[in-house]
Enzyme design. Structure first.
Site: not given
Ligand SMILES: Cc1ncc(C[n+]2csc(CCOP(=O)(O)OP(=O)(O)O)c2C)c(N)n1
Ligand SMILES: [Mg+2]
Length: 395
Positions: A287, A291, A300
């Site tokens: 992706r 998110h 992250y």
């Protein structure tokens, strides 16, 4: 080293199934040879349509993110980067098949016939689901499911129903049972993510599918992350091996190659419809965006990882393949203009939709009247009308 790690190291995985390399050249992996015949009969017009589906969905997706940023949607779930496996699998399905998505399957939804505007209604809080699953125009594409893995149970149960219906028809003598198993003539495809594969529901769904040999095809889009948790933390083995453990035929594909997704999807769905049992496809993808619009992936994941995946963009790959086949600039310009036009139309339409009737949220809880729900409905009605009274008093 623990025994689990040792086992994981001992088994050699075949190369993921791939027809187009990262540059979009036709260059099948060794594992793809067995699937090449599935692409027979797929011509340039089909490939152009797949490209169009991906570009239009990406433009819509980008517009939806803008709408959320401007306060017009509560949340948005971008799918950019994952269009490749979605477009191939969606086109591999037949009209009579059923599809149970998670929440990031916008390209699949589009191909099955769901309107972009309906996809936004849920995220604007204007609808409980977004589209009418019973309307044939929506291609048996079931509702988005945000409770992870719930849709795998719905799909597994639906596939069992398809099988039992076929058995009943066979018993009544209206269907040829065949030698290998009961041919249902229709299959069910369930989409979920790498993180979701850790849920009990997803694993139980596979047990049912394997035990009853239902016509279910599980598609796991392994995009590397479950929000901020990397897939390495979820599984000590490649995910497709879990399905093998349940006795389900399973392969790993290059999830950014629409041709691989189509070829494997077509084969697995056909086997399922023919009474040859369930399948599992692990699509390796990424992706590119966050998110959801509530997430900040820079906290992250490394930029280098993102850039490496941008190089394998499914839309660019498909464009390169089309150019190699002689498709000219005029086609790409027309597709881009049409995608922009449709995205703008969606923006105009969503802003003009009338808000839903507040009573609808109470009416849809139980099929019959319920005292607690009625109490809440009356409370809201009074609360809302208190604003009118205040305004009248001020006026
Ligand atoms: C039962 C349940 N637990 C937790 C969540 C919160 N949650 C939403 S998305 C998500 C990560 C899902 O990751 P993955 O299955 O890899 O799908 P992706 O979002 O990457 O497509 C989590 C933990 C949820 N929606 N439902
Ligand atoms: Mg994921």
């Amino acid at each position: 080293m623990s025994q689990t790690q040792q086992l994981a190291v001992d088994m050699v995985d075949p190369e993921p199934i791939r027809f187009l390399n990262a540059e979009g050249r036709y260059s099948p992996s060794s594992s793809a040879a067995d699937y090449a015949a599935e692409l027979d009969g797929v011509g340039i017009e089909e490939y152009k349509q797949w490209y169009r589906d991906m570009v239009e969905t990406r433009a819509f997706d980008t517009e939806a993110t803008h709408l959320q940023r401007q306060g017009q949607l509560a949340l948005w779930v971008p799918s950019i980067g994952q269009e490749g496996c979605q477009v191939g699998l969606a086109h591999a399905a037949e009209p009579q098949d059923h599809v149970f998505p998670a929440y990031r399957e916008h390209t699949v939804a589009k191909v099955r016939g769901v309107d972009f505007i309906d996809m936004l209604k849920l995220f604007r809080g204007f609808s409980h689901g977004g589209w009418d699953v019973t309307d044939p125009k929506n291609g048996n594409f079931h509702l988005y499911t945000l409770v992870l893995a719930a849709q795998t149970q719905h799909a597994s149960g639906y596939a069992l129903g398809q099988l039992l219906d076929a058995k009943a028809r066979a018993a009544a003598g209206t269907l040829d049972a065949g030698e290998a198993g009961i041919a249902t003539g229709e299959a069910t495809m369930a989409f979920y993510g790498d993180g979701t594969s850790s849920q009990g529901d997803a694993n139980e769904s596979m047990i049912f599918a394997a035990s009853y040999q239902t016509p279910a095809v599980f598609v796991v889009q392994n995009n590397g992350w479950a929000i901020s948790v990397p897939v390495e933390r979820q599984s000590r083995t490649p995910l497709y091996r879990r399905a093998l453990g349940f006795g389900i035929r399973a392969v790993q594909i290059d999830g950014n190659d629409p041709l691989a997704a189509f070829a494997v999807g077509r084969r697995f769905l056909r086997l399922a419809r023919d009474g040859q049992g369930p399948g599992y496809i692990e699509a390796l993808t990424y992706r590119i965006g966050a998110h959801t619009t509530s997430d900040d992936p820079t906290r992250y994941r490394e930029n280098a990882e993102l850039e490496a995946w941008r190089e394998r963009d499914p839309v660019e790959r498909m464009a390169a393949y089309l150019r190699e086949q002689g498709v000219d600039d005029a086609f790409f310009a027309e597709v881009a203009a049409e995608a922009d036009r449709k995205a703008k139309l969606v923006r105009d339409e969503i802003l003009q939709l009338p808000p839903p009737d507040a009573d609808a949220m109470f009416a849809n809880v139980y099929s019959e009247a319920h005292p607690r729900i009625e109490e809440q409905r009356v409370w809201l009605e009074r609360y809302e009308s208190s604003f009118e009274t205040n305004q009248e008093m001020q006026g």
